[in-house]
Design an enzyme around this catalytic site. Structure first.
Site, PDB file in Angstrom:
ATOM      1  N   SER A   1      -9.770   1.664   2.732  1.00  0.00           N
ATOM      2  CA  SER A   1      -8.776   2.295   1.685  1.00  0.00           C
ATOM      3  C   SER A   1      -7.718   1.596   1.143  1.00  0.00           C
ATOM      4  O   SER A   1      -7.334   1.885   0.141  1.00  0.00           O
ATOM      5  CB  SER A   1      -8.090   3.485   2.616  1.00  0.00           C
ATOM      6  OG  SER A   1      -7.143   2.916   3.559  1.00  0.00           O
TER       7      SER A   1
ATOM      8  N   SER B   1      -9.648  -0.741   6.856  1.00  0.00           N
ATOM      9  CA  SER B   1      -9.187  -0.382   5.648  1.00  0.00           C
ATOM     10  C   SER B   1      -8.415  -1.710   4.930  1.00  0.00           C
ATOM     11  O   SER B   1      -8.130  -1.750   3.767  1.00  0.00           O
ATOM     12  CB  SER B   1      -8.173   0.833   5.633  1.00  0.00           C
ATOM     13  OG  SER B   1      -8.983   1.893   5.663  1.00  0.00           O
TER      14      SER B   1
ATOM     15  N   LYS C   1       0.814  -1.380   0.184  1.00  0.00           N
ATOM     16  CA  LYS C   1       0.005   0.078  -0.088  1.00  0.00           C
ATOM     17  C   LYS C   1       0.791   1.328  -0.051  1.00  0.00           C
ATOM     18  O   LYS C   1       1.943   1.199   0.793  1.00  0.00           O
ATOM     19  CB  LYS C   1      -0.984  -0.183   1.300  1.00  0.00           C
ATOM     20  CG  LYS C   1      -2.059   0.979   1.193  1.00  0.00           C
ATOM     21  CD  LYS C   1      -3.001   1.063   2.515  1.00  0.00           C
ATOM     22  CE  LYS C   1      -3.959   2.003   2.637  1.00  0.00           C
ATOM     23  NZ  LYS C   1      -4.811   1.934   3.704  1.00  0.00           N
TER      24      LYS C   1
END
Lengths: 457, 93
Positions: free
Chosen positions: A124, A148, A49
């Site tokens: 996310s 997330s 990420k």
């Protein structure tokens, strides 16, 4: 499949080479960082990420503010991946600074859901989940502040684990809400997620919020044994749930979509068939968990994101006017609307006259959630609910009403408020995409949720 | 929610000033409307019962030893502007 032409992949400013297959737009930067010659993850690939620092490879947090930011150091988890023999294959798309539930607040455009084209991958950590779902990486790292990791795992039909607060180092994770977030693994199956957790779990002298009870100089302060050294999480993925007590959190089932409840009930039947017992529990405190989560997360964000002044790094506000004026201009240009919204609401919640009403009461609500979970674990080994109350939304569907988007986090945020571990495992498909089942464990009870989750495969 | 729940746009501008984030007029109007809804939703926190909080925390210190840190060049590498090995910022006040 939304078989987009590569040239039409969404988003400006991505560093994805021509010919690299990224139809869903999972990546922001594609660059290979080779790991050690061998190790437990030898020969495997990991997508990371883009809020996790990679030395020499830009780390944008999905924000125009950091479009050119290149960290001078690696996050601890990135070092651990490379020491374990994994190759990092690139940095994945995300909601800007982790602020979103769909990956659509990214300044670099959205990511399509490989398991449900035309729908969001969740957020996310949407790019990380999409990369795993599309087979672009064997594993991925995400971060989970209020769901997330678990939300995109559920929406993309993969497995995601939010570790207990303090199990995994946050050193090198660009902070959004420090008291809530943890880095964690995503993988196609439970054993894979557990293998990655084995590599990243453990104390870190550079993160004082990790559990430090195996550090020699601190050993006398603790009498417990550190779970990262006494447990091999991958070995816990044995599917043995005979005699396991599962508490179903009714408060988190009642608000869910019918098609989600059907898949959830069917997964519970599978657990019963494997020898688990299932009973209902109620956690009254979850009624104010979303409010408490957003007040705390926004307050922490307003403080954390104050560092983006456009002077030391990030987009410059120029030199017209004084410090405050250029600072405010840099942030107007560098931040997207959701980030501004959260910084402003967090500033409001901490400002004189409102601190007691919002921030203090949110801390009370957080303590109430912790107490409710503690009581529930007196009679249950794990607690179960749907991970998300609905199947994946259509791309663009939820952007206009922020409050509606916040409400979608109802089932995931209580876990962060209580610092607990949770796993999302696939629980079947609907005509709108995959559904996930969430299992929550007691603090540092990762083995139990991994064992229970593996029984659903 | 009705317009009567909206926050005064002047209050949005005030908070934006505190947070050092410039907003355009359209953003101010949109935020005034949305903040009304969101803050009304947060009002449910008024009914949270008092709960004893027992923090299970221990301080973690490290030995006060010199470690290698970033070089000056590394620390400055992401700065939009530098001068003589320093960050260059706008004038203060």
């Amino acid at each position: 499949m939304a078989a987009q032409d590569h040239e039409e992949a969404p988003g400006e400013g991505r560093l994805v080479p021509d010919g690299f297959d990224d139809d869903h737009g999972a990546f922001l930067t594609v660059e290979r960082l080779a790991g050690a010659d061998d190790g437990p993850l030898g020969g495997s690939t990991v997508a990371v990420k883009d809020n996790i620092s990679t030395a020499g490879v830009r780390t944008t947090c999905g924000s125009a503010m950091l479009a050119d930011y290149v960290p001078p150091y690696d996050a601890t988890v990135v070092e651990q991946l490379q020491e374990a023999g994994a190759t990092v294959v690139g940095k994945t798309n995300m909601d800007e600074f982790g602020m979103g539930t769909t990956t659509e607040t990214s300044a670099f455009g959205p990511t399509d859901n490989p398991a449900a084209p035309g729908r969001v991958p969740g957020g996310s950590s949407g790019g990380s989940a999409a990369a795993v779902a599309a087979g672009q990486a064997d594993y991925a790292l995400g971060s989970d502040t209020g769901g997330s990791i678990r939300c995109p795992a559920a929406f993309c039909g993969v497995v995601g684990i939010k570790p207990t607060y303090g199990l995994v180092s946050r050193y090198g994770l660009v902070a959004y809400a420090n008291s809530l977030e943890q880095i964690g693994p995503l993988a196609p199956d439970v054993e894979g997620a557990a293998e990655l957790l084995d590599v990243i779990a453990g104390p870190d002298e550079r993160d004082a919020t990790t559990r430090h009870d195996i550090r020699e100089d601190l050993a006398e302060e603790y009498d417990g044994e550190h779970p990262a050294t006494t447990a091999t999480y991958a070995d816990a993925a044995d599917g043995d749930v005979d005699g396991l007590s599962v508490g179903v959190v009714t408060d988190l089932v009642e608000g869910a979509d019918d098609v989600v409840v059907e898949r959830f009930e069917s997964a519970l039947d599978d657990l019963r068939a494997a020898g688990a017992t299932v009973h209902e529990v109620s956690l009254p405190s979850v009624e104010t968990a979303v409010q408490a989560y957003y007040v705390i997360a926004m307050s922490e964000a307003s403080s954390n994101l104050a560092r983006f002044d456009g002077v030391r790094y990030g987009r410059s506000g120029g030199h017209e006017g004084d410090w405050n004026e250029t600072f405010a201009r840099a942030r107007e240009q560098g931040f997207g609307e959701e980030v501004k919204r959260r910084i402003l609401l967090g500033t409001y919640a901490l400002s004189a006259g409102y601190h007691d009403k919002y921030y203090e009461q949110a801390q009370d609500a957080r303590a109430w959630v912790k107490q409710d979970f503690d009581e529930a674990f007196a009679d249950a080994d794990v607690l179960a609910s749907p991970t998300m109350p609905a199947p994946p939304f259509e791309l663009g569907e939820s952007l206009s009403d922020p409050l509606q988007m916040y409400l979608a986090d109802a089932n995931t945020v209580p876990v962060n408020l209580a610092n607990l571990p949770a796993i999302s495992v696939p629980a079947g498909e609907t005509d709108r995409g995959p559904v996930g089942l969430q299992l929550v464990g007691p603090a540092f009870g990762e083995e139990t949720i991994i064992r229970a989750g593996s029984a659903l495969e | 929610m009705s317009d009567t729940d909206a926050v005064d746009p002047e209050e949005v501008r005030h908070v934006a000033g505190l947070a050092r984030v410039d907003l355009d007029e359209a953003e101010v109007e949109r935020f005034a409307e949305q903040f009304g809804d969101i803050l009304t939703y947060f009002d449910a926190l008024d009914d949270v019962p008092a709960v004893d909080q027992e923090a299970d925390l221990a301080n973690v210190f490290r030995a006060d030893e010199v470690h290698e840190g970033l070089t000056q060049e590394e620390a400055l590498r992401n700065a939009p502007e530098t001068e003589d090995g320093r960050f260059k910022g706008p004038r203060v006040g």
